[in-house]
Structure formats: structure tokens, C-alpha cells
Design a protein around this motif. Structure first.
Motif, short mmCIF file in Angstrom:
data_model
loop_
_atom_site.label_atom_id
_atom_site.label_comp_id
_atom_site.label_asym_id
_atom_site.label_seq_id
_atom_site.Cartn_x
_atom_site.Cartn_y
_atom_site.Cartn_z
N THR A 254 0.83 -1.21 0.00
CA THR A 254 0.00 0.00 0.00
C THR A 254 0.86 1.25 0.00
N ILE A 255 1.93 1.25 0.79
CA ILE A 255 2.81 2.41 0.86
C ILE A 255 3.37 2.75 -0.52
N MET A 256 3.84 1.75 -1.23
CA MET A 256 4.42 1.99 -2.55
C MET A 256 3.37 2.48 -3.54
N LYS A 257 2.18 1.88 -3.50
CA LYS A 257 1.12 2.32 -4.40
C LYS A 257 0.71 3.76 -4.11
N ASP A 258 0.60 4.10 -2.84
CA ASP A 258 0.18 5.45 -2.47
C ASP A 258 1.22 6.49 -2.83
N PHE A 259 2.50 6.15 -2.68
CA PHE A 259 3.58 7.07 -3.05
C PHE A 259 3.53 7.35 -4.55
N THR A 260 3.36 6.29 -5.34
CA THR A 260 3.28 6.45 -6.79
C THR A 260 2.06 7.27 -7.18
N ALA A 261 0.93 7.01 -6.52
CA ALA A 261 -0.29 7.76 -6.83
C ALA A 261 -0.15 9.23 -6.49
N LYS A 262 0.55 9.52 -5.41
CA LYS A 262 0.69 10.91 -4.96
C LYS A 262 1.65 11.71 -5.83
#
Length: 378
Positions: free
Chosen positions: A77-85
Motif C-alpha cells: 500500500t505504501i508503494m502504491k500510495d507514493f506512486t499515486a501521490k
């Protein structure tokens, strides 16, 4: 992941792939934005501020991480959220590797676009990387919220998240719940007990040995009883010398695993519905992992933005949602920014005091384990 060091007991007690599209293959040509060289910036302020950092990180367009399983402390989740942001692609190399693998990759891939930008290692390997001169000093904006004994004085590595060594067992296969290291020696657990790999390389494995030492008359200056314990466990036929995982527990190969409480919950819990987790009654051992930035990071701005994200309120709460205890948990609780649901879902911390090794004790224990572990399984 490899050896984590235990620090600041009160913190835990009181609050409970390779890249192919880098914009450059060398640090020098991808680290300069205006007059800022992000490869040498030691803080976001020193680099010109967050807006400048974000702009340069987006220009680099990618971040190379290493040994981050998606189900480890909520990293997926952390990696996905960083990429999304930020719109920055993350390349995760060797998700199931060790901290030693991370240091090896930094040294072996230096100068290549696929080299690691950031590391998530145990403190012993943070120390080793610092001694090798391969880590870049960098103080995140929330540096003051990280306790002094949980970060390197030169800011080359700093604690991120942690938990307690625990016993996890499949209640569908293990009928008598083990509650201590002493219990695991009982004949009823023959061919059932495992750790997550070689303790000379894997964090939980090393920490399991240290916890076993404390449970068997050892101390922070004497890990040898932990090695003797596992040798006896093997002699008795209870120890299964494989790298334990959700798959090995699910298959019945290792119905009992000594691992971090939060990794038992996040990595094994979803696939083993009968999983039960208990912190051994005869030893409480807690530890943190550490973040570090490679001095030769091919994407130095993205590396620093990643650290800022991880140590922001958002990032800290994302680790908490993975049932790990973030290093800034005390701050989150005191200022009212903690994710209450995730906080309340944490396994209860043991009562009383938990003892922790100093950096020198940790290093000494690492040396002993590296020299003597081969005697455990012959």
C-alpha cells in the motif's frame, strides 16, 4: 530483510527489480536541479525546500527500492500510495532478499540506473553500510521526533518501524498452544518449529536467537545461550531448518514460526486463518528496522522524497496499518494524528521492562552468531 537492532524500549512499551527507464545511469547527471545537488543534500531545507525536491524527484521519474515484500508492514500500500501521490514509478528488486543482499546490490550495481536508491535494513547492516561509506547522510523533516538512540549520529540510518519477537502457530494443527521458548522444546512439537531463515542474514531469525538467549540465562552481552537453545531444539527434532513463511505454515511444514509479531499478522495471517500469535512469556525482545539512502543513488531526489513520505504522518500511519509500530508512534499519539483504529488493533505490548542491546552489544552478538550458527544444524 536482515538484522534489526533493538532500541528505546519505552517507545514500544508506552505506545503499545531492476530499472530500465531511468533518466540517467549516473548520480551526477540526475541529481542537479538549478544549484541543488540532491545527491549531497542533507535535508529538504538544504536542498531548497519540499517543492524543489518534489519537482526534481518527478523529473527523475522513478525510485529503486529493494527487498520490500508487498505484504511486509504494509509496503504494498505504501508503494502504491507514493506512486499515486507523486507519479513516480517504483521498482522493487529482490522482494524476498536480505539486508546483506541490499548492501551487496549497492556495491555491485554502483553507477547503474538499476542500483538501489534506498534501503530498509536492520541496524547492524546500517552500521555496516555506514562503515563501508556507502550511505548518504540525510535528516528527514521530522528528525527531532526520532529518539536519539534510534538514529545514527551522522544521519546515515534511522529507525523506521518495529515490533516484538513472537511465537505464531496454526491452531488448526497445533492443539496445545505454546506460550514460551521452554514450551517449544516439548516432544509434542517435533518437526514443527522454524524461523524465517539464516540468522546471519535474516532479521527475525537473528532476533529469535537473541530472544531465546534472554529466555535461557543469556544477556545482552551473551547471545550464546540462544545458539545453544536452537542447537538443542534441533537435536530434539523440533527445529525445522528452512526459511519459514506463510507457505510453509499453510502446507504444514512449519506449523510454528518464531517471527516478528507484525509480520506474523501481515504476512501469515491472511492465508492461515487459524493463526495465533503470542509473545513468549520467558522473553520480551523488541526491535526496529532502519531506513538509509545510498550515497550512489541513481535517483537521489526521489530517494529523499521517499524518506520524507515515510516519516510523514501519512507514512507513519501506513506502517501502523500494517500492524507495525512506527518509530514516531509516540508523537502521533501525543499530537492526535494517530490512526486510532490501527493503533487499537496492535497486539498488546508485554508488561514490565523490555531490555535492548546497545549498538556495540548488537555488533558483538552478530559476530558470535556468524561464527557459531553453523554448529546448530551440523
Amino acid at each position: 530483510m536482515a538484522t534489526a537492532a533493538a532500541v528505546a524500549g519505552s517507545l514500544l512499551l508506552t505506545v503499545g527489480c531492476s530499472s530500465s527507464n531511468s533518466s540517467s545511469s549516473s548520480t551526477s547527471s540526475s541529481s542537479t536541479s538549478g544549484t541543488t545537488n540532491w545527491a549531497t543534500a542533507t535535508s529538504v531545507a538544504a536542498g531548497g525546500g519540499m517543492n524543489a525536491l518534489i519537482a526534481e524527484a518527478k523529473k527523475e521519474g522513478q525510485l529503486n527500492v529493494i527487498t520490500l515484500p508487498a505484504n511486509w508492514a504494509n509496503y504494498g500500500t505504501i508503494m502504491k500510495d507514493f506512486t499515486a501521490k507523486y507519479g513516480i514509478k517504483i521498482n522493487d528488486a529482490n522482494p524476498d532478499g536480505s539486508s546483506q543482499d541490499e548492501l551487496n546490490a549497492v556495491n555491485q550495481l554502483k553507477g547503474q540506473s538499476r542500483a538501489p536508491d534506498v534501503l530498509d535494513v536492520g541496524t547492524a547492516f546500517g552500521v555496516k553500510g555506514d562503515q563501508e561509506g556507502i550511505l548518504a547522510p540525510y535528516k528527514v523533516a521530522s528528525w527531532a521526533n526520532i529518539p536519539a538512540d534510534a538514529k545514527a549520529p551522522d544521519a546515515t540510518y534511522y529507525a523506521d518501524y518495529g515490533g516484538y519477537v513472537a511465537i505464531g502457530y496454526d491452531s488448526a494443527k497445533v492443539k496445545t498452544p505454546p506460550t514460551s521458548f521452554a514450551d517449544l522444546l516439548k516432544p509434542e512439537y517435533k518437526n514443527e518449529v522454524a524461523i524465517n531463515g539464516n540468522p546471519t542474514q535474516a532479521s527475525a531469525a537473528f532476533s529469535a536467537v537473541f530472544a531465546a538467549a534472554l529466555a535461557n540465562g543469556g544477556s545482552l552481552d551473551n547471545i550464546a545461550p540462544g545458539i545453544a537453545y536452537f542447537k538443542k531444539l534441533h537435536t530434539e527434532g523440533n527445529f525445522v531448518p528452512v526459511a519459514a513463511s506463510a507457505a510453509t505454515m499453510e502446507s504444514g511444514q512449519t506449523p510454528i514460526i518464531v517471527w516478528w509479531d507484525y509480520l506474523l499478522a501481515s504476512e501469515i495471517g491472511p492465508s492461515v486463518k487459524g493463526l495465533k500469535i503470542v509473545i513468549p512469556s520467558d522473553a520480551s525482545y523488541a526491535a526496529y528496522y532502519d531506513q538509509a539512502i545510498s550515497k550512489s543513488a541513481p535517483d537521489p531526489a526521489a530517494a529523499r522524497l521517499w524518506e520524507e513520505y515515510l516519516y510523514s504522518t501519512t507514512g507513519q500511519n501506513l506502517w501502523l496499518q500494517g500492524e507495525a509500530r512506527p518509530i514516531e508512534l509516540s508523537t502521533l499519539v501525543s499530537n492526535g494524528t494517530v490512526d486510532q483504529a490501527a493503533y487499537k488493533a496492535l497486539p498488546p505490548a508485554p508488561s514490565g521492562n523490555v531490555t535492548f542491546p546497545s549498538q556495540s552489544q548488537q555488533s558483538a552478538a552478530e559476530t558470535v552468531v556468524s561464527q557459531q550458527w553453523s554448529s546448530v544444524i551440523g
